[in-house]
Design a protein around this motif. Structure first.
Motif, PDB file in Angstrom:
ATOM      1  N   ALA A  95       0.831  -1.212   0.000  1.00  0.00           N
ATOM      2  CA  ALA A  95       0.000   0.000   0.000  1.00  0.00           C
ATOM      3  C   ALA A  95       0.863   1.258   0.000  1.00  0.00           C
ATOM      4  CB  ALA A  95      -0.927  -0.008   1.201  1.00  0.00           C
ATOM      5  N   THR A  96       1.940   1.247   0.770  1.00  0.00           N
ATOM      6  CA  THR A  96       2.841   2.399   0.809  1.00  0.00           C
ATOM      7  C   THR A  96       3.454   2.673  -0.562  1.00  0.00           C
ATOM      8  OG1 THR A  96       3.360   2.038   3.139  1.00  0.00           O
ATOM      9  CG2 THR A  96       4.938   3.323   1.862  1.00  0.00           C
ATOM     10  N   GLU A  97       3.810   1.617  -1.267  1.00  0.00           N
ATOM     11  CA  GLU A  97       4.383   1.770  -2.613  1.00  0.00           C
ATOM     12  C   GLU A  97       3.398   2.442  -3.561  1.00  0.00           C
ATOM     13  OE1 GLU A  97       5.673  -2.059  -3.934  1.00  0.00           O
ATOM     14  OE2 GLU A  97       6.977  -2.365  -2.189  1.00  0.00           O
ATOM     15  N   TYR A  98       2.109   2.198  -3.350  1.00  0.00           N
ATOM     16  CA  TYR A  98       1.069   2.783  -4.203  1.00  0.00           C
ATOM     17  C   TYR A  98       0.479   4.059  -3.591  1.00  0.00           C
ATOM     18  CZ  TYR A  98       0.976  -1.279  -7.295  1.00  0.00           C
ATOM     19  OH  TYR A  98       1.301  -2.254  -8.232  1.00  0.00           O
ATOM     20  N   GLU A  99       1.089   4.537  -2.520  1.00  0.00           N
ATOM     21  CA  GLU A  99       0.644   5.757  -1.835  1.00  0.00           C
ATOM     22  C   GLU A  99      -0.821   5.655  -1.403  1.00  0.00           C
ATOM     23  OE1 GLU A  99       1.601   8.924  -4.569  1.00  0.00           O
ATOM     24  OE2 GLU A  99       3.678   8.979  -3.869  1.00  0.00           O
ATOM     25  N   MET A 100      -1.135   4.510  -0.811  1.00  0.00           N
ATOM     26  CA  MET A 100      -2.472   4.261  -0.262  1.00  0.00           C
ATOM     27  C   MET A 100      -2.360   3.995   1.233  1.00  0.00           C
ATOM     28  SD  MET A 100      -4.752   4.510  -2.718  1.00  0.00           S
ATOM     29  CE  MET A 100      -6.192   3.421  -2.597  1.00  0.00           C
ATOM     30  N   ASP A 101      -3.453   4.223   1.942  1.00  0.00           N
ATOM     31  CA  ASP A 101      -3.502   3.982   3.377  1.00  0.00           C
ATOM     32  C   ASP A 101      -4.120   2.615   3.679  1.00  0.00           C
ATOM     33  OD1 ASP A 101      -2.422   6.414   4.012  1.00  0.00           O
ATOM     34  OD2 ASP A 101      -4.332   7.380   4.478  1.00  0.00           O
ATOM     35  N   VAL A 102      -3.763   2.071   4.841  1.00  0.00           N
ATOM     36  CA  VAL A 102      -4.409   0.872   5.366  1.00  0.00           C
ATOM     37  C   VAL A 102      -4.877   1.187   6.777  1.00  0.00           C
ATOM     38  CG1 VAL A 102      -4.134  -1.538   6.061  1.00  0.00           C
ATOM     39  CG2 VAL A 102      -2.976  -0.686   3.997  1.00  0.00           C
ATOM     40  N   ILE A 103      -6.168   0.983   7.058  1.00  0.00           N
ATOM     41  CA  ILE A 103      -6.668   1.145   8.415  1.00  0.00           C
ATOM     42  C   ILE A 103      -7.247  -0.178   8.900  1.00  0.00           C
ATOM     43  CG2 ILE A 103      -7.150   3.614   8.181  1.00  0.00           C
ATOM     44  CD1 ILE A 103     -10.154   2.860   8.006  1.00  0.00           C
ATOM     45  N   ASP A 104      -7.067  -0.414  10.178  1.00  0.00           N
ATOM     46  CA  ASP A 104      -7.580  -1.620  10.832  1.00  0.00           C
ATOM     47  C   ASP A 104      -8.817  -1.219  11.619  1.00  0.00           C
ATOM     48  OD1 ASP A 104      -8.137  -3.805  12.417  1.00  0.00           O
ATOM     49  OD2 ASP A 104      -6.148  -3.938  13.319  1.00  0.00           O
ATOM     50  N   THR A 105     -10.000  -1.607  11.132  1.00  0.00           N
ATOM     51  CA  THR A 105     -11.242  -1.240  11.794  1.00  0.00           C
ATOM     52  C   THR A 105     -11.654  -2.236  12.871  1.00  0.00           C
ATOM     53  OG1 THR A 105     -12.640  -2.432  10.210  1.00  0.00           O
ATOM     54  CG2 THR A 105     -12.053  -0.147   9.668  1.00  0.00           C
ATOM     55  N   GLY A 106     -10.864  -3.289  13.039  1.00  0.00           N
ATOM     56  CA  GLY A 106     -11.248  -4.347  13.958  1.00  0.00           C
ATOM     57  C   GLY A 106     -12.053  -5.436  13.285  1.00  0.00           C
ATOM     58  N   TYR A 107     -12.465  -5.180  12.056  1.00  0.00           N
ATOM     59  CA  TYR A 107     -13.233  -6.158  11.285  1.00  0.00           C
ATOM     60  C   TYR A 107     -12.493  -6.552  10.013  1.00  0.00           C
ATOM     61  CZ  TYR A 107     -16.836  -4.593  14.461  1.00  0.00           C
ATOM     62  OH  TYR A 107     -17.530  -4.276  15.608  1.00  0.00           O
ATOM     63  N   ALA A 108     -11.663  -5.635   9.505  1.00  0.00           N
ATOM     64  CA  ALA A 108     -10.889  -5.877   8.293  1.00  0.00           C
ATOM     65  C   ALA A 108      -9.815  -4.803   8.184  1.00  0.00           C
ATOM     66  CB  ALA A 108     -11.781  -5.855   7.051  1.00  0.00           C
ATOM     67  N   TYR A 109      -8.817  -5.075   7.324  1.00  0.00           N
ATOM     68  CA  TYR A 109      -7.899  -4.026   6.890  1.00  0.00           C
ATOM     69  C   TYR A 109      -8.516  -3.387   5.644  1.00  0.00           C
ATOM     70  CZ  TYR A 109      -4.511  -6.623   9.725  1.00  0.00           C
ATOM     71  OH  TYR A 109      -3.865  -7.266  10.754  1.00  0.00           O
ATOM     72  N   HIS A 110      -8.619  -2.078   5.647  1.00  0.00           N
ATOM     73  CA  HIS A 110      -9.202  -1.371   4.504  1.00  0.00           C
ATOM     74  C   HIS A 110      -8.104  -0.608   3.770  1.00  0.00           C
ATOM     75  CE1 HIS A 110     -13.577  -1.798   5.585  1.00  0.00           C
ATOM     76  NE2 HIS A 110     -12.984  -2.145   6.716  1.00  0.00           N
ATOM     77  N   VAL A 111      -7.925  -0.920   2.497  1.00  0.00           N
ATOM     78  CA  VAL A 111      -6.988  -0.201   1.646  1.00  0.00           C
ATOM     79  C   VAL A 111      -7.755   0.952   1.015  1.00  0.00           C
ATOM     80  CG1 VAL A 111      -5.443  -0.340  -0.341  1.00  0.00           C
ATOM     81  CG2 VAL A 111      -5.735  -2.331   1.167  1.00  0.00           C
ATOM     82  N   LYS A 112      -7.374   2.179   1.371  1.00  0.00           N
ATOM     83  CA  LYS A 112      -8.182   3.323   0.956  1.00  0.00           C
ATOM     84  C   LYS A 112      -7.307   4.498   0.548  1.00  0.00           C
ATOM     85  CE  LYS A 112      -8.821   5.568   5.453  1.00  0.00           C
ATOM     86  NZ  LYS A 112      -8.387   6.899   4.988  1.00  0.00           N
ATOM     87  N   THR A 113      -7.928   5.440  -0.135  1.00  0.00           N
ATOM     88  CA  THR A 113      -7.256   6.645  -0.578  1.00  0.00           C
ATOM     89  C   THR A 113      -6.943   7.546   0.614  1.00  0.00           C
ATOM     90  OG1 THR A 113      -8.528   6.528  -2.627  1.00  0.00           O
ATOM     91  CG2 THR A 113      -7.427   8.619  -2.134  1.00  0.00           C
ATOM     92  N   PRO A 114      -5.717   8.054   0.726  1.00  0.00           N
ATOM     93  CA  PRO A 114      -5.402   8.980   1.818  1.00  0.00           C
ATOM     94  C   PRO A 114      -6.353  10.173   1.830  1.00  0.00           C
ATOM     95  CG  PRO A 114      -3.393   8.302   0.707  1.00  0.00           C
ATOM     96  CD  PRO A 114      -4.530   7.769  -0.113  1.00  0.00           C
ATOM     97  N   GLY A 115      -6.762  10.563   3.032  1.00  0.00           N
ATOM     98  CA  GLY A 115      -7.657  11.705   3.178  1.00  0.00           C
ATOM     99  C   GLY A 115      -9.127  11.368   3.123  1.00  0.00           C
TER     100      GLY A 115
END
Length: 225
Positions: free
Chosen positions: A130-150
């Protein structure tokens, strides 16, 4: 606003559900008759909260996919970059990762602005890609979400309020996860249910003593007293 109760912005998983993740039927007792707008703000893919609004008899006011999709007053807006999120997922799999959802990926099948990955996946590898593609990863407690920064629930919620010509400060929010913290930061009053993660508890105005729908109901009942 003519109503004596405030409008609500509610998370779904962990907030309107029980511990196994099933929708608590008591939502049907209180939300359809709530005398103010109710917004569903979730990390789930877009069709889930829209369908839930339908079955609860609510106006379709929705923030989905952690703010990537917003529906208000019949207007849909998208802010997440699904192509880049999918590129992260494809590269993650190419390097030996597994999204973790099996042969039919209903978690992502209808997702339009991000990709969700099972918590059983290789988090380190996922974050590296994700870092290589300039994307964020958040852990919601249910899944890791690969999402657009901001892209965040709170920003999507503010956009929804602009469409509805409402002030976010009028709203009461209830949630349980780190992805609810941005919503907590823009509403008038926020509550974290007892099962919430530490980020949500730290961001909320009040941490409830009850978990899941029990906690949410305690807020709604106190508001109506």
């Amino acid at each position: 606003m003519a109503s004596d109760v405030p409008p609500l912005v509610l998370d779904i998983d962990g907030t309107l559900t029980d511990e196994p993740g099933r929708l608590d039927p008591r939502a049907f007792d209180v939300l359809p008759s709530w005398d103010a707008p109710v917004v569903l703000a979730t990390g789930k893919s877009f069709p889930y909260p829209v369908s839930l609004c339908h079955y609860l008899g609510l106006e379709r006011n929705v923030v989905a996919e952690n703010g990537g999709v917003v529906l208000a007053n019949g207007e849909v807006t998208y802010t997440g970059d699904k192509e880049r999120a999918q590129a992260v997922a494809d590269e993650f799999v190419a390097r030996g990762g597994d999204l973790g959802w099996g042969s039919f990926d209903d978690t992502n099948y209808w997702r339009e602005t991000e990709i969700a990955v099972s918590l059983a996946a290789d988090e380190k590898l996922l974050r590296e890609v994700a870092t290589e593609y300039e994307m964020d990863v958040i852990d919601t407690g249910y899944a890791y979400h690969v999402k657009t920064p901001g892209v965040e629930k709170g920003i999507g919620f503010k956009r929804l309020c602009e469409t509805l010509s409402m002030d976010p400060d009028e709203f009461v929010a209830v949630g349980d996860s780190t992805n609810d913290t941005s919503t907590f930061g823009v509403v008038g009053q926020s509550y974290a249910v007892a099962n919430a993660d530490e980020a949500a508890k730290a961001a909320a105005d009040e941490v409830l003593s009850a978990s899941y729908m029990d906690g949410t109901l305690s807020v709604l009942e106190s508001i109506q007293e």
